[in-house]
Scaffold this active site. Structure first.
Site, short mmCIF file in Angstrom:
data_model
loop_
_atom_site.label_atom_id
_atom_site.label_comp_id
_atom_site.label_asym_id
_atom_site.label_seq_id
_atom_site.Cartn_x
_atom_site.Cartn_y
_atom_site.Cartn_z
N GLU A 73 -11.58 11.06 7.93
CA GLU A 73 -10.74 10.87 6.75
C GLU A 73 -11.66 10.98 5.54
O GLU A 73 -12.68 10.31 5.48
CB GLU A 73 -10.09 9.49 6.80
N ASN A 116 0.85 -1.19 0.00
CA ASN A 116 0.00 0.00 0.00
C ASN A 116 0.89 1.24 0.00
O ASN A 116 1.87 1.32 0.73
CB ASN A 116 -0.92 0.01 1.23
N TYR A 129 -12.33 11.46 1.12
CA TYR A 129 -11.88 11.30 -0.26
C TYR A 129 -12.90 11.92 -1.21
O TYR A 129 -14.10 11.68 -1.08
CB TYR A 129 -11.80 9.82 -0.64
N TYR A 184 -7.72 14.14 -1.11
CA TYR A 184 -7.69 13.35 0.11
C TYR A 184 -7.29 14.21 1.29
O TYR A 184 -6.37 15.03 1.17
CB TYR A 184 -6.69 12.20 -0.08
N GLU A 236 -3.04 6.72 -5.00
CA GLU A 236 -2.92 5.63 -4.02
C GLU A 236 -3.01 4.30 -4.73
O GLU A 236 -3.79 4.13 -5.68
CB GLU A 236 -4.02 5.74 -2.97
#
Length: 326
Positions: free
Chosen positions: A113, A71, A115, A104, A204
């Site tokens: 969080e 990741n 997006y 983000y 990402e």
């Protein structure tokens, strides 16, 4: 769901505000770090593998990663985030892989969080989150979703928090994102943001391979961009030959003052964009229309300097403003 929260846990430190752009050479980043480059904030994180990002001129960065990376996430943007409008362009090549291209960011109080997903590979986050509605903006429709992370890494250590999502139905790799439209649409379905940490245009990848080459700037498609992209409280000049500067003034537990100074015209309209649930308590030296969300200020014969008092209502973020003459 991608393990993007781990990125923030590693990098969570004191907020860093980008300084005005300097002529810095390209810089390759292959290890976990954050900082400033050519007037923009940047962040990079990976948990393994050979993902790398190259910081280039102005708001441009490029990236590549292989399947040896479990990741990774990185990009350029601003710290702190706000209700800015941004434009971005470039190439994004996820293949048939698990990857996002998204605006983000994070907020605190509440810890969120978020997006705004512009493009993605094989995994669509709408398949793993609760859909709450949609918003049409910037030439497309976005699904609004919420998911929860329980005892997962965050910018404040291991915590339980919500993720807010706007996922564009029509994928693209270039365009304008009117961030305020998403924040307001989230608020209408009960998804409230807090005090902003960073905000980046991120690439990402998760157990995948791909590449990107993205350039971003503040402002819409017809806006030449800010004179100081590192200062979100000093917006670029508006249309019609006038500009407005924004300054945070007195601050109390439940409210704060913001002052505005207009130059270039004596016949102006200033559009003020407040944040979250903030509401107007008081104003001086201008006629103000509206009580929350977007406010409009016009001269009332007391000059070109005016101010407002806003109730925080859980959001301590300074408003932004643009000016038009006539």
């Amino acid at each position: 769901m991608l393990a993007a929260a781990a990125f923030a846990a590693v990098l969570a430190t004191t907020a860093i505000v980008a300084s005005p752009a300097q002529a810095e050479a390209d810089r390759q980043v292959c290890s976990n770090t954050e900082g400033n480059h050519n007037g923009f904030f940047f962040s990079f994180w990976k948990d393994s593998g050979d993902a790398c990002m190259v910081l280039r001129e102005n708001g441009r960065y490029s990236s590549s990663w292989s399947r040896s990376t479990n990741n990774w996430v990185g990009g350029k943007g601003w710290n702190p985030g706000t209700r800015r409008t941004i434009s971005y362009s470039g190439t994004y090549n996820p293949g048939n892989n698990n990857s996002y291209l998204a605006l983000y960011g994070w907020t605190r109080n509440p810890l969120v969080e978020y997006y705004i997903v512009e493009n993605f590979g094989s995994y669509n986050p709408s398949s793993g989150a609760t859909r709450l509605g949609s918003v049409t903006t910037d030439g497309g429709t976005y699904d609004i979703l919420r998911s929860q992370r329980v005892n997962q890494p965050s910018i404040d250590g291991t915590a339980t928090f919500y993720q807010y999502w706007s996922v564009r139905q029509q994928k693209r790799s270039s365009g304008t994102i009117t961030t305020a439209n998403h924040f307001d649409a989230w608020a209408r379905v009960g998804l409230n943001l807090g005090n902003h940490y960073y905000q980046i245009m991120a690439t990402e990848g998760y157990q995948s391979q791909g590449s990107s080459d993205i350039t971003l700037r503040e402002g819409g498609s017809s806006d030449p961009g800010p004179t100081d992209p590192g200062n979100p409280t000093t917006p670029p000049p508006g249309n019609g030959g006038c500009s407005v500067s924004v300054n945070r003034a007195e601050d109390w537990n439940d409210r704060f003052n913001t002052t505005f100074s207009v130059s270039g015209s004596n016949n102006w309209t200033v559009t003020i964009r407040t944040n979250g649930g903030q509401s107007l308590q008081n104003s001086w030296n201008a006629t103000i229309s509206g009580n929350s969300g977007t406010l409009t200020a016009r001269p009332n014969g007391n000059g070109n300097n005016f101010g407002i008092t806003l109730y925080k209502n859980g959001n301590n973020t300074t408003p932004t403003a643009t000016c038009s003459a006539g």
